[in-house]
Enzyme design. Structure first.
Site, PDB file in Angstrom:
ATOM      1  N   GLY A  58       0.837  -1.195   0.000  1.00  0.00           N
ATOM      2  CA  GLY A  58       0.000   0.000   0.000  1.00  0.00           C
ATOM      3  C   GLY A  58       0.868   1.240   0.000  1.00  0.00           C
TER       4      GLY A  58
ATOM      5  N   GLN B  28       3.002   9.982   1.070  1.00  0.00           N
ATOM      6  CA  GLN B  28       4.284   9.272   1.168  1.00  0.00           C
ATOM      7  C   GLN B  28       5.193   9.562  -0.024  1.00  0.00           C
ATOM      8  OE1 GLN B  28       2.257   5.280   2.081  1.00  0.00           O
ATOM      9  NE2 GLN B  28       4.248   5.098   3.099  1.00  0.00           N
TER      10      GLN B  28
ATOM     11  N   CYS C 268       5.864  -0.310   6.910  1.00  0.00           N
ATOM     12  CA  CYS C 268       5.501   0.887   6.158  1.00  0.00           C
ATOM     13  C   CYS C 268       6.699   1.342   5.335  1.00  0.00           C
ATOM     14  CB  CYS C 268       5.095   1.975   7.153  1.00  0.00           C
ATOM     15  SG  CYS C 268       4.636   3.525   6.376  1.00  0.00           S
ATOM     16  N   LEU C 269       6.467   1.704   4.073  1.00  0.00           N
ATOM     17  CA  LEU C 269       7.565   2.160   3.220  1.00  0.00           C
ATOM     18  C   LEU C 269       8.194   3.451   3.746  1.00  0.00           C
ATOM     19  CD1 LEU C 269       6.028   1.418  -0.306  1.00  0.00           C
ATOM     20  CD2 LEU C 269       7.826   0.131   0.852  1.00  0.00           C
TER      21      LEU C 269
ATOM     22  N   HIS D 189      -4.430   1.371   7.546  1.00  0.00           N
ATOM     23  CA  HIS D 189      -3.061   1.893   7.655  1.00  0.00           C
ATOM     24  C   HIS D 189      -2.874   3.088   6.697  1.00  0.00           C
ATOM     25  CE1 HIS D 189       1.479   1.240   7.833  1.00  0.00           C
ATOM     26  NE2 HIS D 189       1.342   2.026   6.805  1.00  0.00           N
ATOM     27  N   GLU D 190      -3.349   2.926   5.455  1.00  0.00           N
ATOM     28  CA  GLU D 190      -3.144   3.981   4.442  1.00  0.00           C
ATOM     29  C   GLU D 190      -4.006   5.210   4.740  1.00  0.00           C
ATOM     30  OE1 GLU D 190      -0.634   3.631   2.678  1.00  0.00           O
ATOM     31  OE2 GLU D 190      -0.365   1.486   2.989  1.00  0.00           O
TER      32      GLU D 190
ATOM     33  N   HIS E  42      -2.388   7.504   7.027  1.00  0.00           N
ATOM     34  CA  HIS E  42      -1.422   8.402   6.374  1.00  0.00           C
ATOM     35  C   HIS E  42      -2.110   9.690   5.911  1.00  0.00           C
ATOM     36  CE1 HIS E  42       2.340   6.228   6.116  1.00  0.00           C
ATOM     37  NE2 HIS E  42       1.753   5.144   5.655  1.00  0.00           N
TER      38      HIS E  42
HETATM   39 ZN   LIG Z   1       2.555   3.254   5.639  1.00  0.00          ZN
END
Ligand SMILES: [Zn+2]
Length: 174
Positions: free
Chosen positions: A46, A51, A93-94, A135-136, A139
Site C-alpha cells: 500500500g 508518502q 511501512c515504506l 493503515h493507508e 497516512h
Molecule cells: Zn505506511
C-alpha cells in the site's frame, strides 16, 4: 516507468491532513500510475499520496504479494463508514523502512471511495484489505502506525526507529 521518492518518518508532509481530490485529471491519472510503480518497486502492498510528496487523499493498494490474482487498485477520497471487531496484525511501512510491529485495529470495515472514473463505491473489507486500507487512511490523516503501538511493541522498535533518516529513499525499478 517513473519511480517516485518515498518520504520517511520525520518528513513534515507525513504529519499533515491531506486534502480531498476534487476531480480526476491528467495529473491524478499520472500520479496513480507512478504510485503503483513506486509501490511495486518498493515491495509495498500500500502507498498513500503523502508518502510520495502529495498531500491529497489518494491511495494505491496491491495485495498481490500476499493474495494471488490481486490487482493494483487506486482509491480516491477513501472514508471508513463502519468498523467491526478488533484484531492484531504485524504492520510495516515504506515510510518507516525495515520496522515491523503488531498493531491492534478493527477487523472489518465498510468504506466508501471514488475510483479513477469518478464513480463512487461502498465496499465491505476484512483480512488484509481492511488492514492495509486502515493503515493507508491513517497516512491521509497525518498518522504513522508506529504512533499507536503499545509499550512492549514500542520498545522493540525504538532503536531501529532512531536510525531512520528523514530524507526519504527511492526504490529501484524492477
Ligand atoms: Zn505506511
Amino acid at each position: 516507468m517513473s519511480i517516485l521518492k518515498i518520504r520517511t518518518i520525520g518528513d513534515p508532509i507525513l504529519t499533515k491532513i491531506a486534502k480531498p481530490v476534487e476531480e480526476i485529471n491528467d495529473f491524478i491519472l499520472k500520479l496513480a500510475t507512478e504510485m503503483i510503480d513506486t509501490m511495486i518497486a518498493g515491495d509495498g502492498i500500500g502507498l498513500a499520496a503523502p508518502q510520495v510528496g502529495y498531500s491529497i487523499r489518494m491511495l494505491a493498494i496491491d495485495l498481490s504479494l500476499i493474495e494471488k490474482d490481486a490487482l493494483p487498485m487506486v482509491y480516491i477520497n477513501p472514508e471508513i463508514t463502519k468498523t467491526e471487531g478488533e484484531c492484531e496484525m504485524e504492520e510495516g511501512c515504506l515510510s518507516v523502512p525495515e520496522v515491523f510491529a503488531n498493531v491492534k485495529r478493527p477487523e472489518k470495515i465498510t468504506f466508501a471511495y471514488t475510483d479513477l472514473d469518478w464513480k463512487k463505491h461502498s465496499v465491505f473489507a476484512d483480512g488484509y484489505l481492511a488492514r492495509v486500507l486502515q493503515h493507508e487512511i491513517d497516512h491521509l490523516n497525518g498518522h504513522l502506525f508506529v504512533e499507536q503501538l503499545d509499550k512492549t511493541e514500542k520498545s522493540k522498535i525504538s532503536k531501529k526507529l532512531k536510525k531512520i533518516k528523514p530524507d526519504g529513499w527511492t526504490p529501484k525499478s524492477k
